[in-house]
Design an enzyme around this catalytic site. Sequence first.
Site, PDB file in Angstrom:
ATOM      1  N   SER A 157       0.834  -1.199   0.000  1.00 31.02           N
ATOM      2  CA  SER A 157       0.000   0.000   0.000  1.00 31.02           C
ATOM      3  C   SER A 157       0.878   1.263   0.000  1.00 31.02           C
ATOM      4  CB  SER A 157      -0.950  -0.052   1.196  1.00 31.02           C
ATOM      5  OG  SER A 157      -2.028   0.823   1.022  1.00 31.02           O
ATOM      6  N   ASP A 176      -9.007  -4.733  -5.553  1.00 30.72           N
ATOM      7  CA  ASP A 176      -8.477  -4.167  -4.322  1.00 30.72           C
ATOM      8  C   ASP A 176      -9.319  -2.935  -3.975  1.00 30.72           C
ATOM      9  OD1 ASP A 176      -6.957  -2.661  -2.411  1.00 30.72           O
ATOM     10  OD2 ASP A 176      -5.152  -3.732  -3.041  1.00 30.72           O
ATOM     11  N   HIS A 188      -7.315  -6.286  -0.024  1.00 31.95           N
ATOM     12  CA  HIS A 188      -6.265  -5.281  -0.102  1.00 31.95           C
ATOM     13  C   HIS A 188      -4.916  -5.961   0.082  1.00 31.95           C
ATOM     14  CE1 HIS A 188      -4.187  -1.568   0.021  1.00 31.95           C
ATOM     15  NE2 HIS A 188      -3.971  -1.543   1.318  1.00 31.95           N
TER      16      HIS A 188
END
Length: 520
Positions: free
Chosen positions: A235, A462, A489
Amino acid sequence: MALAALLAGCTSGGEGSERTSRPDAQSRGPAGPVPQGLERFYRQSLSWGDCADFATTERATLAFNGPDIECGRLTVPLDYDEPDGTEITLGVVRRRAGNQDERIGSLIMNPGGPGVAGMPAAASLSQKIAGTALGERFDFVGFDPRGIGASEPQIRCLTDSERDAERADDDETDNSPDGIAGQEADARAFARKCQQRTEHGEAMLANLGTRMVARDMDVLRSVLGDEKLTYLGYSYGTRLGSVYAETYPGNVRAMVLDGAIAPSKNQEEQLIAQAAGFQRAFEQFVDWCVQREDCALGADPSTATQRFQELVRPLIEQPVPAGDGRELSYDDATTATAQALYSRDLWTALNSGLDELTQGQGTSLMRLADYYNERGPDGNYSTTQDAHTAIRCVDAPAVTDRQEILRAERRYEEVAPFLDDGKPDGAALGPCAYWPVPHTLEPHLPDARGLPPVLVVSTTNDPATPYQAGVRLADALGGGLLTFDGTRHTAFLQGNECVNGAATDYLVNLELPPEGKRCT
Protein backbone atom coordinates in the site's frame (compact mmCIF):
# COMPACT_ATOMS: atom_id res chain seq x y z
CA MET A 1 -6.68 3.52 5.01
CA ALA A 2 -3.98 0.98 4.49
CA LEU A 3 -1.15 -2.08 5.47
CA ALA A 4 2.87 -3.99 5.75
CA ALA A 5 7.05 -4.70 6.81
CA LEU A 6 11.14 -6.12 6.23
CA LEU A 7 15.37 -6.58 7.20
CA ALA A 8 19.18 -8.00 6.42
CA GLY A 9 22.86 -8.91 7.69
CA CYS A 10 25.36 -11.63 8.94
CA THR A 11 25.02 -13.02 12.46
CA SER A 12 27.70 -14.16 14.79
CA GLY A 13 25.42 -16.79 16.33
CA GLY A 14 24.33 -19.93 14.49
CA GLU A 15 20.86 -21.26 13.91
CA GLY A 16 19.02 -21.88 17.16
CA SER A 17 20.96 -19.28 19.18
CA GLU A 18 19.12 -18.49 22.41
CA ARG A 19 17.44 -15.15 22.72
CA THR A 20 18.30 -13.24 25.87
CA SER A 21 17.11 -9.96 27.40
CA ARG A 22 20.67 -8.61 27.44
CA PRO A 23 21.37 -6.45 24.38
CA ASP A 24 23.52 -8.10 21.72
CA ALA A 25 25.58 -5.34 20.07
CA GLN A 26 26.42 -6.09 16.44
CA SER A 27 28.25 -4.07 13.85
CA ARG A 28 27.88 -5.30 10.27
CA GLY A 29 28.12 -2.04 8.45
CA PRO A 30 28.81 0.11 6.82
CA ALA A 31 27.98 -1.74 3.63
CA GLY A 32 27.57 -0.19 0.21
CA PRO A 33 27.75 3.54 -0.53
CA VAL A 34 28.04 5.92 2.43
CA PRO A 35 27.06 9.56 1.78
CA GLN A 36 29.66 12.10 2.81
CA GLY A 37 28.98 13.64 6.19
CA LEU A 38 26.77 10.77 7.35
CA GLU A 39 29.53 8.27 8.15
CA ARG A 40 28.80 8.03 11.89
CA PHE A 41 25.18 7.06 11.23
CA TYR A 42 26.06 4.44 8.63
CA ARG A 43 28.80 2.99 10.87
CA GLN A 44 26.75 2.62 14.04
CA SER A 45 26.18 -0.71 15.76
CA LEU A 46 22.72 -2.03 16.59
CA SER A 47 22.10 -3.55 20.01
CA TRP A 48 19.55 -6.35 19.73
CA GLY A 49 17.60 -7.55 22.73
CA ASP A 50 14.19 -8.06 24.29
CA CYS A 51 11.25 -6.21 22.71
CA ALA A 52 9.15 -5.50 25.82
CA ASP A 53 10.19 -1.84 26.01
CA PHE A 54 9.32 -1.32 22.33
CA ALA A 55 5.65 -2.30 22.64
CA THR A 56 3.47 0.82 22.51
CA THR A 57 0.14 -0.96 21.94
CA GLU A 58 -1.52 -4.22 22.93
CA ARG A 59 -1.10 -5.44 19.34
CA ALA A 60 2.63 -4.82 19.56
CA THR A 61 2.88 -6.67 22.87
CA LEU A 62 1.19 -9.73 21.38
CA ALA A 63 3.29 -9.61 18.21
CA PHE A 64 6.56 -9.33 20.12
CA ASN A 65 5.77 -12.44 22.18
CA GLY A 66 6.65 -14.65 19.21
CA PRO A 67 9.83 -16.75 19.30
CA ASP A 68 13.16 -15.43 18.06
CA ILE A 69 12.03 -11.79 17.87
CA GLU A 70 14.69 -9.18 18.67
CA CYS A 71 14.48 -5.39 18.83
CA GLY A 72 16.93 -2.51 18.64
CA ARG A 73 17.25 1.24 18.00
CA LEU A 74 18.69 3.00 14.98
CA THR A 75 19.88 6.59 15.33
CA VAL A 76 19.35 9.00 12.43
CA PRO A 77 19.52 12.77 12.03
CA LEU A 78 16.27 14.68 12.39
CA ASP A 79 17.33 16.79 9.40
CA TYR A 80 19.74 15.20 6.90
CA ASP A 81 20.82 18.66 5.80
CA GLU A 82 22.05 19.23 9.38
CA PRO A 83 23.60 15.87 10.34
CA ASP A 84 25.38 17.39 13.35
CA GLY A 85 22.12 18.70 14.76
CA THR A 86 19.25 16.95 16.57
CA GLU A 87 19.16 13.15 16.47
CA ILE A 88 16.09 10.89 16.64
CA THR A 89 15.75 7.11 16.93
CA LEU A 90 13.80 4.43 15.06
CA GLY A 91 12.56 1.17 16.52
CA VAL A 92 13.70 -1.90 14.55
CA VAL A 93 12.65 -5.56 14.87
CA ARG A 94 14.05 -8.69 13.27
CA ARG A 95 13.74 -12.43 13.11
CA ARG A 96 16.97 -14.02 11.92
CA ALA A 97 17.11 -16.22 8.87
CA GLY A 98 16.56 -19.86 9.77
CA ASN A 99 19.50 -21.02 7.63
CA GLN A 100 22.40 -18.72 8.43
CA ASP A 101 24.77 -20.61 6.11
CA GLU A 102 22.59 -19.81 3.07
CA ARG A 103 21.37 -16.44 4.25
CA ILE A 104 20.99 -13.90 1.42
CA GLY A 105 20.60 -10.82 3.60
CA SER A 106 17.80 -8.77 5.11
CA LEU A 107 14.29 -8.32 3.82
CA ILE A 108 13.03 -4.93 5.04
CA MET A 109 9.26 -4.49 5.10
CA ASN A 110 6.77 -1.62 5.43
CA PRO A 111 3.04 -2.30 6.06
CA GLY A 112 1.64 0.93 4.69
CA GLY A 113 -0.47 3.71 6.12
CA PRO A 114 1.16 6.16 6.15
CA GLY A 115 1.42 6.17 9.91
CA VAL A 116 1.25 2.43 10.59
CA ALA A 117 3.92 0.94 12.85
CA GLY A 118 6.07 -1.54 10.97
CA MET A 119 7.52 -3.45 13.93
CA PRO A 120 4.35 -5.33 15.03
CA ALA A 121 3.43 -6.07 11.41
CA ALA A 122 6.88 -7.51 10.68
CA ALA A 123 6.96 -9.52 13.92
CA SER A 124 3.58 -11.09 13.13
CA LEU A 125 4.42 -11.78 9.49
CA SER A 126 7.81 -13.26 10.38
CA GLN A 127 6.08 -16.09 12.23
CA LYS A 128 4.02 -16.92 9.13
CA ILE A 129 7.11 -17.28 6.93
CA ALA A 130 9.14 -19.32 9.42
CA GLY A 131 10.41 -22.45 7.66
CA THR A 132 9.64 -21.07 4.18
CA ALA A 133 12.25 -20.01 1.64
CA LEU A 134 11.84 -16.39 2.77
CA GLY A 135 12.18 -17.26 6.44
CA GLU A 136 15.18 -19.49 5.83
CA ARG A 137 17.11 -17.20 3.49
CA PHE A 138 16.41 -13.72 4.89
CA ASP A 139 16.52 -11.93 8.19
CA PHE A 140 13.01 -10.48 8.26
CA VAL A 141 13.13 -6.86 9.44
CA GLY A 142 10.55 -4.22 10.21
CA PHE A 143 10.92 -0.69 11.51
CA ASP A 144 8.67 2.00 12.88
CA PRO A 145 9.18 4.99 10.58
CA ARG A 146 10.20 8.27 12.18
CA GLY A 147 7.50 9.68 14.43
CA ILE A 148 5.58 6.40 14.63
CA GLY A 149 5.18 3.63 17.22
CA ALA A 150 8.37 2.87 19.15
CA SER A 151 10.36 5.48 17.24
CA GLU A 152 11.19 8.58 19.26
CA PRO A 153 9.82 11.19 19.37
CA GLN A 154 6.27 10.24 18.37
CA ILE A 155 3.92 12.46 16.41
CA ARG A 156 1.20 13.46 18.86
CA CYS A 157 -1.83 15.57 18.02
CA LEU A 158 -5.01 14.44 19.81
CA THR A 159 -5.49 12.94 23.25
CA ASP A 160 -7.49 9.72 23.63
CA SER A 161 -10.55 11.64 24.83
CA GLU A 162 -10.24 14.12 21.95
CA ARG A 163 -10.06 11.25 19.46
CA ASP A 164 -13.17 9.65 20.99
CA ALA A 165 -14.99 12.98 20.76
CA GLU A 166 -13.93 13.50 17.15
CA ARG A 167 -15.27 10.08 16.16
CA ALA A 168 -18.55 10.66 17.98
CA ASP A 169 -19.19 14.04 16.33
CA ASP A 170 -20.53 13.76 12.77
CA ASP A 171 -19.89 17.46 12.13
CA GLU A 172 -18.41 16.73 8.68
CA THR A 173 -21.96 16.11 7.46
CA ASP A 174 -22.99 19.67 8.44
CA ASN A 175 -22.13 21.83 5.45
CA SER A 176 -24.10 24.89 6.46
CA PRO A 177 -22.01 28.09 6.74
CA ASP A 178 -21.72 27.54 10.50
CA GLY A 179 -20.86 23.87 9.93
CA ILE A 180 -18.10 24.74 7.46
CA ALA A 181 -16.70 27.30 9.92
CA GLY A 182 -16.73 24.69 12.68
CA GLN A 183 -14.98 22.08 10.54
CA GLU A 184 -12.26 24.54 9.60
CA ALA A 185 -11.80 25.62 13.21
CA ASP A 186 -11.25 21.96 14.09
CA ALA A 187 -8.76 21.60 11.21
CA ARG A 188 -6.77 24.64 12.42
CA ALA A 189 -6.80 23.31 15.98
CA PHE A 190 -5.58 19.89 14.84
CA ALA A 191 -2.61 21.40 12.99
CA ARG A 192 -1.78 23.59 15.97
CA LYS A 193 -1.96 20.68 18.42
CA CYS A 194 0.35 18.57 16.24
CA GLN A 195 2.96 21.31 16.35
CA GLN A 196 2.57 21.98 20.07
CA ARG A 197 2.38 18.39 21.32
CA THR A 198 5.11 16.82 19.17
CA GLU A 199 8.65 17.05 20.50
CA HIS A 200 10.79 19.34 18.29
CA GLY A 201 7.50 20.72 16.96
CA GLU A 202 7.82 22.34 13.57
CA ALA A 203 11.22 20.76 12.86
CA MET A 204 9.84 17.26 13.41
CA LEU A 205 6.78 17.92 11.25
CA ALA A 206 8.96 19.34 8.48
CA ASN A 207 11.18 16.25 8.40
CA LEU A 208 8.48 13.60 8.71
CA GLY A 209 7.75 12.87 5.06
CA THR A 210 8.48 9.94 2.81
CA ARG A 211 11.70 11.46 1.43
CA MET A 212 13.21 11.42 4.93
CA VAL A 213 12.00 7.87 5.65
CA ALA A 214 13.62 6.68 2.41
CA ARG A 215 16.92 8.13 3.65
CA ASP A 216 16.43 6.38 7.00
CA MET A 217 15.97 3.11 5.10
CA ASP A 218 19.30 3.57 3.40
CA VAL A 219 21.03 4.03 6.77
CA LEU A 220 19.28 0.87 8.01
CA ARG A 221 20.32 -1.08 4.89
CA SER A 222 23.97 -0.21 5.43
CA VAL A 223 24.00 -0.74 9.20
CA LEU A 224 22.48 -4.20 8.70
CA GLY A 225 25.40 -5.05 6.43
CA ASP A 226 23.57 -5.15 3.08
CA GLU A 227 25.25 -3.55 0.10
CA LYS A 228 21.89 -3.47 -1.64
CA LEU A 229 18.34 -3.25 -0.33
CA THR A 230 15.79 -6.07 -0.55
CA TYR A 231 12.37 -4.60 0.22
CA LEU A 232 8.72 -5.53 0.61
CA GLY A 233 6.21 -2.67 0.67
CA TYR A 234 2.43 -2.80 0.93
CA SER A 235 0.00 0.00 0.00
CA TYR A 236 1.65 3.28 1.11
CA GLY A 237 4.81 1.18 1.40
CA THR A 238 4.84 1.09 -2.41
CA ARG A 239 5.25 4.87 -2.43
CA LEU A 240 8.07 4.60 0.09
CA GLY A 241 9.67 1.96 -2.13
CA SER A 242 9.36 4.04 -5.29
CA VAL A 243 10.81 7.14 -3.56
CA TYR A 244 13.73 5.02 -2.32
CA ALA A 245 14.19 3.65 -5.86
CA GLU A 246 14.30 7.17 -7.28
CA THR A 247 16.77 8.33 -4.63
CA TYR A 248 19.05 5.27 -4.55
CA PRO A 249 18.43 3.22 -7.74
CA GLY A 250 21.91 1.70 -7.55
CA ASN A 251 21.35 0.53 -3.97
CA VAL A 252 18.42 -1.78 -4.80
CA ARG A 253 18.72 -5.57 -5.05
CA ALA A 254 15.00 -6.41 -5.27
CA MET A 255 11.60 -4.90 -4.43
CA VAL A 256 8.10 -6.34 -4.17
CA LEU A 257 5.56 -3.50 -4.24
CA ASP A 258 2.05 -4.79 -3.43
CA GLY A 259 -1.10 -2.65 -3.62
CA ALA A 260 0.28 0.43 -5.36
CA ILE A 261 -0.82 3.96 -4.63
CA ALA A 262 -1.09 5.88 -7.90
CA PRO A 263 2.07 8.01 -7.79
CA SER A 264 0.97 10.66 -10.28
CA LYS A 265 -2.48 11.40 -8.81
CA ASN A 266 -3.12 14.16 -6.30
CA GLN A 267 -4.81 13.41 -2.98
CA GLU A 268 -8.31 14.20 -4.21
CA GLU A 269 -7.88 11.94 -7.26
CA GLN A 270 -6.52 9.17 -5.05
CA LEU A 271 -9.50 9.42 -2.70
CA ILE A 272 -11.95 9.22 -5.59
CA ALA A 273 -10.17 6.21 -7.06
CA GLN A 274 -10.19 4.60 -3.62
CA ALA A 275 -13.90 5.31 -3.23
CA ALA A 276 -14.57 3.55 -6.53
CA GLY A 277 -12.56 0.59 -5.26
CA PHE A 278 -14.58 0.40 -2.06
CA GLN A 279 -17.80 0.57 -4.07
CA ARG A 280 -16.70 -2.46 -6.11
CA ALA A 281 -15.80 -4.30 -2.91
CA PHE A 282 -19.18 -3.33 -1.40
CA GLU A 283 -20.94 -4.76 -4.44
CA GLN A 284 -18.93 -7.98 -4.08
CA PHE A 285 -19.96 -8.10 -0.41
CA VAL A 286 -23.62 -7.60 -1.44
CA ASP A 287 -23.41 -10.45 -3.96
CA TRP A 288 -22.10 -12.68 -1.17
CA CYS A 289 -24.57 -11.41 1.41
CA VAL A 290 -27.80 -11.82 -0.56
CA GLN A 291 -27.11 -15.54 -0.88
CA ARG A 292 -27.50 -15.85 2.90
CA GLU A 293 -30.83 -16.14 4.68
CA ASP A 294 -29.56 -13.76 7.37
CA CYS A 295 -28.32 -10.99 5.04
CA ALA A 296 -28.86 -7.66 6.81
CA LEU A 297 -29.27 -5.91 3.43
CA GLY A 298 -32.07 -8.16 2.20
CA ALA A 299 -32.25 -10.55 -0.74
CA ASP A 300 -32.29 -8.08 -3.63
CA PRO A 301 -28.87 -6.69 -4.66
CA SER A 302 -30.53 -3.79 -6.52
CA THR A 303 -31.84 -2.36 -3.24
CA ALA A 304 -28.83 -3.17 -1.03
CA THR A 305 -27.27 0.30 -1.27
CA GLN A 306 -30.56 1.93 -0.30
CA ARG A 307 -30.94 -0.50 2.58
CA PHE A 308 -27.41 0.24 3.79
CA GLN A 309 -28.13 3.98 3.68
CA GLU A 310 -31.37 3.48 5.59
CA LEU A 311 -29.39 1.72 8.33
CA VAL A 312 -26.47 4.15 8.71
CA ARG A 313 -27.79 7.61 7.79
CA PRO A 314 -30.04 7.93 10.88
CA LEU A 315 -26.90 7.67 13.01
CA ILE A 316 -26.00 11.24 11.98
CA GLU A 317 -28.85 12.55 14.15
CA GLN A 318 -29.32 9.61 16.49
CA PRO A 319 -26.32 7.38 17.33
CA VAL A 320 -27.06 4.01 18.94
CA PRO A 321 -25.60 2.32 22.04
CA ALA A 322 -22.31 0.50 21.40
CA GLY A 323 -21.35 -0.82 24.84
CA ASP A 324 -19.26 0.63 27.69
CA GLY A 325 -21.29 3.83 27.63
CA ARG A 326 -20.30 4.64 24.04
CA GLU A 327 -22.47 5.36 21.02
CA LEU A 328 -21.97 4.39 17.38
CA SER A 329 -21.82 7.41 15.06
CA TYR A 330 -22.32 7.53 11.30
CA ASP A 331 -18.57 8.02 10.90
CA ASP A 332 -17.86 4.92 12.98
CA ALA A 333 -20.40 2.84 11.03
CA THR A 334 -18.89 3.73 7.66
CA THR A 335 -15.35 3.27 9.00
CA ALA A 336 -16.33 -0.19 10.26
CA THR A 337 -17.75 -1.04 6.85
CA ALA A 338 -14.61 0.09 5.06
CA GLN A 339 -12.46 -1.92 7.49
CA ALA A 340 -14.47 -5.05 6.72
CA LEU A 341 -14.25 -4.49 2.96
CA TYR A 342 -10.45 -4.79 3.09
CA SER A 343 -10.80 -8.58 3.30
CA ARG A 344 -13.48 -11.23 2.69
CA ASP A 345 -12.48 -12.68 6.07
CA LEU A 346 -14.40 -9.81 7.73
CA TRP A 347 -17.59 -10.00 5.68
CA THR A 348 -19.37 -12.25 8.18
CA ALA A 349 -18.52 -9.79 10.96
CA LEU A 350 -19.83 -6.90 8.85
CA ASN A 351 -23.13 -8.66 8.14
CA SER A 352 -23.53 -9.43 11.84
CA GLY A 353 -22.81 -5.82 12.73
CA LEU A 354 -25.36 -4.50 10.23
CA ASP A 355 -27.93 -6.99 11.48
CA GLU A 356 -27.24 -5.82 15.03
CA LEU A 357 -27.78 -2.23 13.83
CA THR A 358 -31.31 -3.13 12.68
CA GLN A 359 -31.97 -3.86 16.36
CA GLY A 360 -30.62 -0.49 17.49
CA GLN A 361 -27.26 -1.77 18.71
CA GLY A 362 -23.79 -0.86 17.43
CA THR A 363 -21.33 -2.88 19.52
CA SER A 364 -20.05 -5.12 16.72
CA LEU A 365 -19.59 -2.26 14.23
CA MET A 366 -17.85 -0.21 16.93
CA ARG A 367 -15.44 -3.10 17.42
CA LEU A 368 -14.53 -2.99 13.71
CA ALA A 369 -14.16 0.80 13.80
CA ASP A 370 -11.96 0.54 16.89
CA TYR A 371 -9.76 -1.97 15.10
CA TYR A 372 -9.30 0.41 12.19
CA ASN A 373 -8.59 3.35 14.50
CA GLU A 374 -6.27 1.23 16.68
CA ARG A 375 -8.16 1.89 19.89
CA GLY A 376 -7.32 -0.65 22.57
CA PRO A 377 -9.75 -2.17 25.10
CA ASP A 378 -8.36 0.26 27.69
CA GLY A 379 -9.47 3.23 25.57
CA ASN A 380 -5.94 4.16 24.54
CA TYR A 381 -5.18 4.90 20.90
CA SER A 382 -2.02 4.39 18.94
CA THR A 383 -0.74 7.53 17.24
CA THR A 384 -1.39 6.07 13.77
CA GLN A 385 -4.17 8.49 12.82
CA ASP A 386 -2.17 11.52 13.98
CA ALA A 387 0.87 10.40 12.00
CA HIS A 388 -1.27 9.52 8.97
CA THR A 389 -2.54 13.07 8.64
CA ALA A 390 0.84 14.63 9.41
CA ILE A 391 2.63 12.60 6.75
CA ARG A 392 -0.06 13.22 4.13
CA CYS A 393 0.20 16.97 4.78
CA VAL A 394 3.96 17.05 4.24
CA ASP A 395 3.94 14.58 1.35
CA ALA A 396 1.59 16.44 -0.99
CA PRO A 397 0.33 19.95 -1.72
CA ALA A 398 -2.79 20.93 0.22
CA VAL A 399 -6.02 21.35 -1.69
CA THR A 400 -7.21 24.91 -1.04
CA ASP A 401 -9.47 25.48 -4.06
CA ARG A 402 -13.00 25.20 -2.66
CA GLN A 403 -14.50 24.52 -6.07
CA GLU A 404 -12.06 21.65 -6.54
CA ILE A 405 -13.05 20.24 -3.14
CA LEU A 406 -16.73 20.54 -4.01
CA ARG A 407 -16.25 18.79 -7.35
CA ALA A 408 -14.30 16.03 -5.61
CA GLU A 409 -17.04 15.49 -3.01
CA ARG A 410 -19.68 15.21 -5.71
CA ARG A 411 -17.55 12.82 -7.72
CA TYR A 412 -16.85 10.77 -4.57
CA GLU A 413 -20.57 10.25 -3.99
CA GLU A 414 -21.11 9.38 -7.65
CA VAL A 415 -18.51 6.60 -7.67
CA ALA A 416 -19.36 5.31 -4.15
CA PRO A 417 -23.10 5.80 -3.60
CA PHE A 418 -23.11 3.54 -0.55
CA LEU A 419 -20.99 6.21 1.20
CA ASP A 420 -23.30 9.10 0.27
CA ASP A 421 -24.51 10.59 3.57
CA GLY A 422 -27.53 12.24 1.93
CA LYS A 423 -26.49 15.72 3.12
CA PRO A 424 -25.63 18.75 0.95
CA ASP A 425 -22.01 18.84 -0.19
CA GLY A 426 -19.57 21.30 1.31
CA ALA A 427 -16.07 22.59 0.72
CA ALA A 428 -14.38 22.82 4.10
CA LEU A 429 -10.58 23.04 4.10
CA GLY A 430 -8.78 20.23 5.90
CA PRO A 431 -5.82 20.26 8.31
CA CYS A 432 -3.26 20.30 5.49
CA ALA A 433 -4.48 23.75 4.43
CA TYR A 434 -3.31 25.04 7.82
CA TRP A 435 -0.16 22.95 8.13
CA PRO A 436 2.76 24.90 9.64
CA VAL A 437 5.43 23.55 7.25
CA PRO A 438 5.58 23.21 3.44
CA HIS A 439 5.02 19.96 1.58
CA THR A 440 8.06 18.12 0.23
CA LEU A 441 6.66 15.90 -2.54
CA GLU A 442 4.64 16.45 -5.71
CA PRO A 443 2.52 13.84 -7.51
CA HIS A 444 4.66 12.37 -10.29
CA LEU A 445 5.58 9.18 -12.07
CA PRO A 446 8.83 7.88 -10.57
CA ASP A 447 12.02 8.20 -12.60
CA ALA A 448 14.50 5.59 -11.36
CA ARG A 449 16.93 5.02 -14.22
CA GLY A 450 19.48 2.35 -13.34
CA LEU A 451 16.98 0.47 -11.15
CA PRO A 452 17.10 -3.35 -11.46
CA PRO A 453 13.82 -5.14 -12.27
CA VAL A 454 11.24 -4.85 -9.48
CA LEU A 455 7.97 -6.77 -9.04
CA VAL A 456 4.62 -5.02 -8.63
CA VAL A 457 1.68 -7.10 -7.33
CA SER A 458 -1.77 -5.70 -8.10
CA THR A 459 -5.21 -7.07 -7.16
CA THR A 460 -8.11 -6.69 -9.58
CA ASN A 461 -10.70 -5.77 -6.94
CA ASP A 462 -8.48 -4.17 -4.32
CA PRO A 463 -10.80 -1.76 -2.45
CA ALA A 464 -8.08 0.66 -1.33
CA THR A 465 -5.52 0.73 -4.14
CA PRO A 466 -6.91 0.36 -7.68
CA TYR A 467 -5.54 -2.31 -9.98
CA GLN A 468 -4.53 0.18 -12.69
CA ALA A 469 -2.33 2.04 -10.22
CA GLY A 470 -0.18 -1.09 -10.01
CA VAL A 471 -0.11 -1.40 -13.80
CA ARG A 472 1.12 2.20 -14.12
CA LEU A 473 3.71 1.83 -11.37
CA ALA A 474 5.17 -1.32 -12.94
CA ASP A 475 5.40 0.48 -16.27
CA ALA A 476 7.00 3.60 -14.75
CA LEU A 477 9.64 1.55 -12.91
CA GLY A 478 10.23 -0.82 -15.84
CA GLY A 479 9.32 -3.74 -13.60
CA GLY A 480 7.25 -6.89 -13.78
CA LEU A 481 3.54 -7.10 -12.97
CA LEU A 482 1.88 -9.98 -11.11
CA THR A 483 -1.94 -9.86 -11.20
CA PHE A 484 -4.11 -11.38 -8.48
CA ASP A 485 -7.76 -11.85 -9.41
CA GLY A 486 -9.55 -11.30 -6.13
CA THR A 487 -11.24 -8.91 -3.70
CA ARG A 488 -8.89 -7.88 -0.92
CA HIS A 489 -6.26 -5.28 -0.10
CA THR A 490 -2.82 -6.65 -1.10
CA ALA A 491 -2.06 -10.29 -1.83
CA PHE A 492 1.53 -11.38 -1.07
CA LEU A 493 1.83 -13.55 2.05
CA GLN A 494 -1.96 -13.36 2.46
CA GLY A 495 -2.73 -17.02 1.79
CA ASN A 496 -2.58 -17.37 -2.00
CA GLU A 497 0.08 -19.94 -2.92
CA CYS A 498 0.36 -18.76 -6.53
CA VAL A 499 1.19 -15.19 -5.49
CA ASN A 500 3.43 -16.37 -2.65
CA GLY A 501 5.39 -18.70 -4.92
CA ALA A 502 5.95 -16.20 -7.72
CA ALA A 503 6.99 -13.32 -5.44
CA THR A 504 9.18 -15.54 -3.25
CA ASP A 505 10.98 -16.91 -6.30
CA TYR A 506 11.67 -13.35 -7.38
CA LEU A 507 13.00 -12.26 -3.97
CA VAL A 508 15.22 -15.33 -3.59
CA ASN A 509 16.37 -15.94 -7.17
CA LEU A 510 15.76 -12.51 -8.76
CA GLU A 511 13.59 -14.11 -11.45
CA LEU A 512 10.47 -12.21 -12.45
CA PRO A 513 7.32 -14.23 -13.21
CA PRO A 514 6.41 -14.59 -16.91
CA GLU A 515 4.85 -11.52 -18.49
CA GLY A 516 1.08 -11.55 -18.02
CA LYS A 517 1.22 -13.90 -15.01
CA ARG A 518 -2.11 -14.07 -13.15
CA CYS A 519 -3.13 -15.79 -9.93
CA THR A 520 -6.63 -16.57 -8.69
